[in-house]
Design an enzyme around this catalytic site. Structure first.
Site, PDB file in Angstrom:
ATOM      1  N   ARG A 145      10.358 -10.823   1.292  1.00  0.00           N
ATOM      2  CA  ARG A 145       8.950 -11.189   1.150  1.00  0.00           C
ATOM      3  C   ARG A 145       8.843 -12.675   0.790  1.00  0.00           C
ATOM      4  O   ARG A 145       9.769 -13.258   0.223  1.00  0.00           O
ATOM      5  CB  ARG A 145       8.289 -10.348   0.055  1.00  0.00           C
ATOM      6  CG  ARG A 145       8.387  -8.843   0.282  1.00  0.00           C
ATOM      7  CD  ARG A 145       7.896  -8.078  -0.939  1.00  0.00           C
ATOM      8  NE  ARG A 145       8.007  -6.641  -0.739  1.00  0.00           N
ATOM      9  CZ  ARG A 145       9.081  -5.922  -1.047  1.00  0.00           C
ATOM     10  NH1 ARG A 145      10.148  -6.514  -1.573  1.00  0.00           N
ATOM     11  NH2 ARG A 145       9.102  -4.616  -0.835  1.00  0.00           N
ATOM     12  N   LYS A 170      12.795  -3.421  -8.907  1.00  0.00           N
ATOM     13  CA  LYS A 170      13.568  -2.180  -8.786  1.00  0.00           C
ATOM     14  C   LYS A 170      15.071  -2.446  -8.704  1.00  0.00           C
ATOM     15  O   LYS A 170      15.833  -1.560  -8.313  1.00  0.00           O
ATOM     16  CB  LYS A 170      13.096  -1.385  -7.570  1.00  0.00           C
ATOM     17  CG  LYS A 170      11.622  -0.974  -7.658  1.00  0.00           C
ATOM     18  CD  LYS A 170      11.183  -0.212  -6.420  1.00  0.00           C
ATOM     19  CE  LYS A 170       9.730   0.221  -6.530  1.00  0.00           C
ATOM     20  NZ  LYS A 170       8.801  -0.918  -6.634  1.00  0.00           N
ATOM     21  N   HIS A 239       4.491 -12.829   6.363  1.00  0.00           N
ATOM     22  CA  HIS A 239       4.850 -11.420   6.530  1.00  0.00           C
ATOM     23  C   HIS A 239       5.157 -11.086   7.988  1.00  0.00           C
ATOM     24  O   HIS A 239       5.827 -10.092   8.273  1.00  0.00           O
ATOM     25  CB  HIS A 239       3.719 -10.528   6.014  1.00  0.00           C
ATOM     26  CG  HIS A 239       4.200  -9.295   5.323  1.00  0.00           C
ATOM     27  ND1 HIS A 239       4.813  -9.323   4.091  1.00  0.00           N
ATOM     28  CD2 HIS A 239       4.193  -7.998   5.704  1.00  0.00           C
ATOM     29  CE1 HIS A 239       5.144  -8.093   3.734  1.00  0.00           C
ATOM     30  NE2 HIS A 239       4.783  -7.271   4.685  1.00  0.00           N
ATOM     31  N   ARG A 242       8.738 -10.979   8.491  1.00  0.00           N
ATOM     32  CA  ARG A 242       9.306  -9.756   7.895  1.00  0.00           C
ATOM     33  C   ARG A 242       9.158  -8.584   8.864  1.00  0.00           C
ATOM     34  O   ARG A 242      10.086  -7.805   9.086  1.00  0.00           O
ATOM     35  CB  ARG A 242       8.597  -9.466   6.566  1.00  0.00           C
ATOM     36  CG  ARG A 242       9.097  -8.233   5.806  1.00  0.00           C
ATOM     37  CD  ARG A 242       8.508  -8.271   4.397  1.00  0.00           C
ATOM     38  NE  ARG A 242       8.544  -6.996   3.722  1.00  0.00           N
ATOM     39  CZ  ARG A 242       9.591  -6.529   3.036  1.00  0.00           C
ATOM     40  NH1 ARG A 242      10.698  -7.245   2.980  1.00  0.00           N
ATOM     41  NH2 ARG A 242       9.521  -5.363   2.415  1.00  0.00           N
ATOM     42  N   HIS A 265      12.078  -1.260   0.579  1.00  0.00           N
ATOM     43  CA  HIS A 265      10.986  -0.286   0.565  1.00  0.00           C
ATOM     44  C   HIS A 265      11.341   0.871  -0.360  1.00  0.00           C
ATOM     45  O   HIS A 265      12.395   1.491  -0.212  1.00  0.00           O
ATOM     46  CB  HIS A 265      10.727   0.270   1.967  1.00  0.00           C
ATOM     47  CG  HIS A 265      10.020  -0.679   2.870  1.00  0.00           C
ATOM     48  ND1 HIS A 265      10.113  -0.624   4.245  1.00  0.00           N
ATOM     49  CD2 HIS A 265       9.199  -1.734   2.604  1.00  0.00           C
ATOM     50  CE1 HIS A 265       9.379  -1.590   4.778  1.00  0.00           C
ATOM     51  NE2 HIS A 265       8.825  -2.268   3.805  1.00  0.00           N
ATOM     52  N   TYR A 274       7.777   1.111  11.575  1.00  0.00           N
ATOM     53  CA  TYR A 274       8.378   0.282  12.609  1.00  0.00           C
ATOM     54  C   TYR A 274       8.894   1.122  13.776  1.00  0.00           C
ATOM     55  O   TYR A 274       9.017   0.618  14.895  1.00  0.00           O
ATOM     56  CB  TYR A 274       9.496  -0.571  12.017  1.00  0.00           C
ATOM     57  CG  TYR A 274       8.966  -1.555  11.000  1.00  0.00           C
ATOM     58  CD1 TYR A 274       8.163  -2.628  11.385  1.00  0.00           C
ATOM     59  CD2 TYR A 274       9.226  -1.391   9.639  1.00  0.00           C
ATOM     60  CE1 TYR A 274       7.654  -3.507  10.458  1.00  0.00           C
ATOM     61  CE2 TYR A 274       8.713  -2.272   8.700  1.00  0.00           C
ATOM     62  CZ  TYR A 274       7.928  -3.332   9.118  1.00  0.00           C
ATOM     63  OH  TYR A 274       7.403  -4.207   8.194  1.00  0.00           O
TER      64      TYR A 274
END
Length: 296
Positions: A145, A170, A239, A242, A265, A274
């Protein structure tokens, strides 16, 4: 984000006297919306109407029922009414959004040729060109990102091994970096970065021309500028690279699970979008290129 959701829960229970089921459903809807805005690198207090519209289109694209989409619109409107009442936003970006107006719209993707044109734009005749080439190459190489890119520090890269360590809420994920991106970043670090760093630079990998860490807004302007120079008419944001990173990997045989890991994700359903995008892309290519498909 957690503070805003806690405040919103209090708003629903105390001010709106909503039922337990309504509170649970609305909080779940807003939490999912907030997660996607985080994925898109859009702060909740900077969300625009088009961001809400794109999100609602995405729900429909993923097969959510009309009832779920309608409730999600209501939840997001209610959430921003809460923020509005507390002076945290100046307007409600979901005010005029309705489920009935939702259209199926897939995110913009650059072709491989468009990516090449885009990456060729920075002029490596000065320090800005070297820095910008390194940023764009690294963004497309890793699919991180924009917020993650500008928060990178020197120690987050192992150039010898060709690995980027992306540190998020995370944890840390390791992402391979292709050779030409390693070269671009190496050239910037060892030849140019020292010419623009200053007392405020710290360990920041990418700094602005005044020596401070590059901002998200500054990087967004850089991306838009090079897209214009490349003659690309698609609406491009950081983005977009990305999205393109993910689809191009998928087109060339990468698994959804591996792409999920590289992109960070939390939910694989975010990555599975996708797959739908690839199916749509293949169908469009078929319709555009197959001689029999053009006869109908």
């Amino acid at each position: 984000m957690s503070n805003l959701l806690e405040d919103y829960e209090s708003y629903l229970t105390t001010e709106k006297k909503a039922s337990a089921n309504t509170v649970s459903s609305y909080l779940r809807d807003v939490h999912q919306f907030a997660q996607e805005m985080e994925e898109r690198d859009v702060p909740l207090d900077e969300v625009l109407p088009r961001d809400v519209e794109d999100y609602i289109r995405g729900l429909t694209r993923r097969g959510k029922s009309a009832a779920t989409v309608t409730r999600s619109v209501a939840s997001i409107k209610s959430f921003y009414n809460c923020l509005l009442s507390r002076g945290l936003v100046e307007s409600n970006p979901a005010r005029n959004v309705t489920a009935a107006k939702v259209e199926r719209k897939l995110p913009q993707i650059l072709t491989s040729r468009e990516v090449e044109l885009f990456l060729e734009q920075p002029d490596c005749s000065d320090l800005k060109g070297y820095r910008d080439r390194a940023m764009l190459e690294l963004l497309y190489a890793t699919g991180i990102r924009a917020s993650e890119l500008i928060n990178l520090n020197i120690q987050d890269l192992n150039l010898r091994s060709g690995v980027l360590y992306c540190r998020g809420s995370k944890g840390v994920r390791s992402i391979p970096v292709y050779p030409s991106a390693v070269v671009a970043v190496s050239d910037y670090i060892y030849r140019m970065r020292g010419l623009i760093t200053g007392p405020e630079s710290g360990n920041a990998l990418f700094v602005n021309l005044n020596g401070g860490r590059l901002t998200r807004q500054g990087f967004w302007k850089i991306v838009k500028g090079y897209a214009t120079e490349a003659g690309i008419t698609k609406e491009i944001t950081p983005h977009t690279l990305r999205h393109s990173f993910a689809l191009h990997l998928l087109e060339n045989g990468a698994s959804v699970k591996d792409i999920q890991t590289m992109m960070g994700h939390a939910d694989i359903s975010s990555t599975q979008v996708y797959v739908q995008l690839l199916d749509s892309h293949v169908k469009q290519v078929y319709n555009d290129c197959h001689p029999k498909a053009k006869l109908g």
